[in-house]
Each structure stands twice: as C-alpha cells, then as structure tokens.
Design a protein around this motif. Sequence first.
Motif, mmCIF file in Angstrom:
data_model
loop_
_atom_site.group_PDB
_atom_site.id
_atom_site.type_symbol
_atom_site.label_atom_id
_atom_site.label_comp_id
_atom_site.label_asym_id
_atom_site.label_seq_id
_atom_site.Cartn_x
_atom_site.Cartn_y
_atom_site.Cartn_z
ATOM 1 N N MET A 1 0.846 -1.190 0.000
ATOM 2 C CA MET A 1 0.000 0.000 0.000
ATOM 3 C C MET A 1 0.882 1.241 0.000
ATOM 4 S SD MET A 1 -2.888 1.076 2.788
ATOM 5 C CE MET A 1 -3.831 2.599 2.620
ATOM 6 N N GLU A 2 0.705 2.101 -1.007
ATOM 7 C CA GLU A 2 1.519 3.300 -1.115
ATOM 8 C C GLU A 2 0.911 4.410 -0.264
ATOM 9 O OE1 GLU A 2 3.474 6.191 -4.558
ATOM 10 O OE2 GLU A 2 2.369 4.373 -5.113
ATOM 11 N N LEU A 3 1.740 5.016 0.571
ATOM 12 C CA LEU A 3 1.284 6.053 1.481
ATOM 13 C C LEU A 3 2.036 7.348 1.228
ATOM 14 C CD1 LEU A 3 1.349 3.956 4.789
ATOM 15 C CD2 LEU A 3 -0.700 4.596 3.495
ATOM 16 N N THR A 4 1.359 8.460 1.445
ATOM 17 C CA THR A 4 2.012 9.753 1.337
ATOM 18 C C THR A 4 2.867 9.992 2.582
ATOM 19 O OG1 THR A 4 0.259 10.985 2.468
ATOM 20 C CG2 THR A 4 -0.016 10.599 0.091
ATOM 21 N N PRO A 5 3.806 10.931 2.519
ATOM 22 C CA PRO A 5 4.594 11.258 3.725
ATOM 23 C C PRO A 5 3.713 11.657 4.909
ATOM 24 C CG PRO A 5 5.662 12.163 1.791
ATOM 25 C CD PRO A 5 4.335 11.637 1.328
ATOM 26 N N LEU A 6 2.623 12.386 4.640
ATOM 27 C CA LEU A 6 1.717 12.775 5.721
ATOM 28 C C LEU A 6 1.070 11.546 6.353
ATOM 29 C CD1 LEU A 6 0.132 14.928 7.319
ATOM 30 C CD2 LEU A 6 -1.567 14.911 5.478
ATOM 31 N N GLN A 7 0.621 10.610 5.532
ATOM 32 C CA GLN A 7 -0.011 9.401 6.051
ATOM 33 C C GLN A 7 0.982 8.554 6.834
ATOM 34 O OE1 GLN A 7 -1.430 7.997 2.260
ATOM 35 N NE2 GLN A 7 -3.470 8.868 2.542
ATOM 36 N N GLN A 8 2.193 8.427 6.314
ATOM 37 C CA GLN A 8 3.217 7.682 7.042
ATOM 38 C C GLN A 8 3.465 8.296 8.410
ATOM 39 O OE1 GLN A 8 6.836 6.854 4.776
ATOM 40 N NE2 GLN A 8 5.675 7.086 2.886
ATOM 41 N N ARG A 9 3.403 9.619 8.437
ATOM 42 C CA ARG A 9 3.700 10.320 9.697
ATOM 43 C C ARG A 9 2.618 10.079 10.747
ATOM 44 N NH1 ARG A 9 4.514 11.765 13.649
ATOM 45 N NH2 ARG A 9 5.412 13.672 14.500
ATOM 46 N N TYR A 10 1.325 10.242 10.384
ATOM 47 C CA TYR A 10 0.304 10.098 11.418
ATOM 48 C C TYR A 10 0.012 8.640 11.760
ATOM 49 C CZ TYR A 10 -3.372 9.801 7.699
ATOM 50 O OH TYR A 10 -4.153 9.467 6.612
ATOM 51 N N LEU A 11 0.478 7.701 10.928
ATOM 52 C CA LEU A 11 0.348 6.281 11.268
ATOM 53 C C LEU A 11 1.522 5.781 12.103
ATOM 54 C CD1 LEU A 11 -0.953 4.712 7.931
ATOM 55 C CD2 LEU A 11 -2.268 5.273 9.982
ATOM 56 N N GLY A 12 2.502 6.638 12.353
ATOM 57 C CA GLY A 12 3.651 6.229 13.144
ATOM 58 C C GLY A 12 4.705 5.484 12.358
ATOM 59 N N LEU A 13 4.654 5.567 11.039
ATOM 60 C CA LEU A 13 5.630 4.898 10.188
ATOM 61 C C LEU A 13 6.827 5.785 9.889
ATOM 62 C CD1 LEU A 13 3.016 3.367 7.756
ATOM 63 C CD2 LEU A 13 4.404 2.082 9.391
ATOM 64 N N GLU A 213 -6.639 16.345 12.896
ATOM 65 C CA GLU A 213 -7.441 16.830 11.767
ATOM 66 C C GLU A 213 -7.046 16.150 10.463
ATOM 67 O OE1 GLU A 213 -6.837 21.031 11.861
ATOM 68 O OE2 GLU A 213 -8.137 21.337 13.621
ATOM 69 N N ALA A 214 -5.776 15.808 10.316
ATOM 70 C CA ALA A 214 -5.313 15.177 9.073
ATOM 71 C C ALA A 214 -5.611 13.683 9.024
ATOM 72 C CB ALA A 214 -3.803 15.400 8.919
ATOM 73 N N TYR A 215 -5.834 13.094 10.165
ATOM 74 C CA TYR A 215 -5.953 11.632 10.276
ATOM 75 C C TYR A 215 -7.123 11.090 9.456
ATOM 76 C CZ TYR A 215 -5.986 7.027 12.450
ATOM 77 O OH TYR A 215 -5.938 5.681 12.667
ATOM 78 N N GLU A 216 -6.868 10.029 8.684
ATOM 79 C CA GLU A 216 -7.871 9.364 7.855
ATOM 80 C C GLU A 216 -8.029 7.923 8.341
ATOM 81 O OE1 GLU A 216 -7.038 10.929 3.467
ATOM 82 O OE2 GLU A 216 -5.198 10.471 4.582
ATOM 83 N N PRO A 217 -9.099 7.622 9.055
ATOM 84 C CA PRO A 217 -9.267 6.275 9.618
ATOM 85 C C PRO A 217 -9.200 5.165 8.582
ATOM 86 C CG PRO A 217 -10.866 7.794 10.556
ATOM 87 C CD PRO A 217 -10.199 8.518 9.440
ATOM 88 N N GLU A 218 -9.764 5.417 7.393
ATOM 89 C CA GLU A 218 -9.797 4.358 6.384
ATOM 90 C C GLU A 218 -8.398 3.966 5.927
ATOM 91 O OE1 GLU A 218 -10.328 8.364 4.350
ATOM 92 O OE2 GLU A 218 -11.140 7.338 6.126
ATOM 93 N N VAL A 219 -7.451 4.907 5.987
ATOM 94 C CA VAL A 219 -6.070 4.593 5.617
ATOM 95 C C VAL A 219 -5.462 3.628 6.634
ATOM 96 C CG1 VAL A 219 -3.757 5.555 5.279
ATOM 97 C CG2 VAL A 219 -5.755 6.768 4.397
ATOM 98 N N ALA A 220 -5.706 3.899 7.914
ATOM 99 C CA ALA A 220 -5.214 3.004 8.961
ATOM 100 C C ALA A 220 -5.813 1.615 8.819
ATOM 101 C CB ALA A 220 -5.543 3.580 10.336
ATOM 102 N N LEU A 221 -7.109 1.539 8.548
ATOM 103 C CA LEU A 221 -7.772 0.249 8.410
ATOM 104 C C LEU A 221 -7.174 -0.547 7.256
ATOM 105 C CD1 LEU A 221 -9.943 -1.833 8.983
ATOM 106 C CD2 LEU A 221 -11.547 -0.471 7.607
ATOM 107 N N GLU A 222 -7.022 0.063 6.101
ATOM 108 C CA GLU A 222 -6.488 -0.647 4.942
ATOM 109 C C GLU A 222 -5.052 -1.108 5.187
ATOM 110 O OE1 GLU A 222 -7.999 -1.765 2.215
ATOM 111 O OE2 GLU A 222 -9.786 -1.090 3.287
ATOM 112 N N TYR A 223 -4.271 -0.267 5.846
ATOM 113 C CA TYR A 223 -2.883 -0.644 6.124
ATOM 114 C C TYR A 223 -2.828 -1.842 7.068
ATOM 115 C CZ TYR A 223 2.114 -0.131 6.861
ATOM 116 O OH TYR A 223 3.464 -0.364 6.895
#
Length: 250
Positions: A1-13, A213-223
Amino acid sequence: MELTPLQQRYLGLSSEGLGTYEVRFSSYQGHQEGFYHVQALPRAWEALDELCNDAARAGYVLVPCSAFRSFERQAQIVSAKFQGLRPILDAHEQPLNPIPEDGGERLRAILRFSALPGCSRHHWGADFDIFAPNLLPEKQSLQLTAKEYEQGSYFYELGQYLRANLSRFGFVRPYCPTKAKNSSSSEPVSKKWEVGLEPWHISHLESAQPWAEAYEPEVALEYLKQSDLPFAPYVEQLWSEDLVQALLRR
C-alpha cells in the motif's frame, strides 16, 4: 500500500519532524539513577519542559517514560498481548482470566488499554506518558495503572497537581475525563469500547491538533488489513468510527 509522507507520519511509520531528547533522573528510595532518549515534536517538548520545571517547584520530579511511539513498537505491544506473551488487563486492571479464545473478543479486550497500531496518539509526537520517580516507594516498579493515582496511593497528589495545572501549559489528559456533575466516579472514556482511564497520559493540544485533523481512519484500516500482524484478520470486524474516536480522542 503506497502512502504519502503525511499518512506515514500520522500512522507512526515516520518520525520526520521530531526531535530526540535525553531524559535523566536521579536515584530515589532505592531506584537507581538513569537516562534514556525519547522523540517528540519540539513545541510539545518545550511545553513539557515548562511543566516539569513547574512541577519540580511543587516537589514532583516529573519525567516522561514514553513519547513518540512508532507503528512497529505499538504493533509489538498489541501482538505480544494477542499471543499471550504479555498480560491483558481487565476493567479492574487485573490480568484477564480466562483469555478469550475468539480472536475478535481477545482483540477487543486488548483495546481497553492499548491502541491499535496506526490508531495511537503516541504516533504524533505530541503525547507523553509521565510519572514522578521520586514518589515511587522503595522497590516499587512503575505500573502505569489508574490505581496508582487513587486516593491514598503514591501518585494521588501528583494526579491532583496535573488536574489543576496541565492546562496552563497547553496539555490535557485525553484518557482521564473530568467527573461529571452529580457523579461520584469517573467513567471510562468510551463505554462501548471500555477504553480505560490513563491519568499518566498527557497531550499537548497545539501540537496534536493538526494530526488529529489530518488523520484518515480508512487509511489506517487498509494498512492494518494488508499487514501480516497476528491480529490483522480481526481488525475489520471491530472497526468503526466510534472505535477510532475512542482510541484517538479526536
């Protein structure tokens, strides 16, 4: 799953933008002095330093025992509980017995005190678990339980100090709600999810809010669904916006 830098950051990656800080504490009542390093957002760390200085004037040697926690580290914690390598605490903060055989129910029990990886406020670098080593009785190890903050226990006065002073430094305790009017006891953060009280967990709101505010729950679920974590097959059956709200306290 390809993630943006922002998504990697709020997921703790990713730990991009975080500073690394040394925590030192002296020996107290049989506890040896020591030091370790934590990572946090610079503004959150500055606010914590201000809080610690104020606490010291009140007699509390306040230090963080946890700050930024990566996705990998959170996954290790939850996986160890899921596989029976670490205890799962019940509503009374006692080891759960028996452990549910059903994977979904076991994961639900774990979520009382442990967030899913990708759903922890500790990923943002704005939250800290804190304690006062000078208040620990001799030979008493830190438990990180609400019982330590009950009246008559060694962290009770610290809890009263935090309740009275945290807001002065921009902090809140997201898992320690204030008592409701006409109520004699604090309620869990979420009755549905039975998220436990954590008087030691503080969050610097100014630093945490952009990530909330930036957090997207569906991104966490898919990951999580695509991971090979032992509890991954059970995440989707428990997943809901209520769960995310309870864990992140957005």
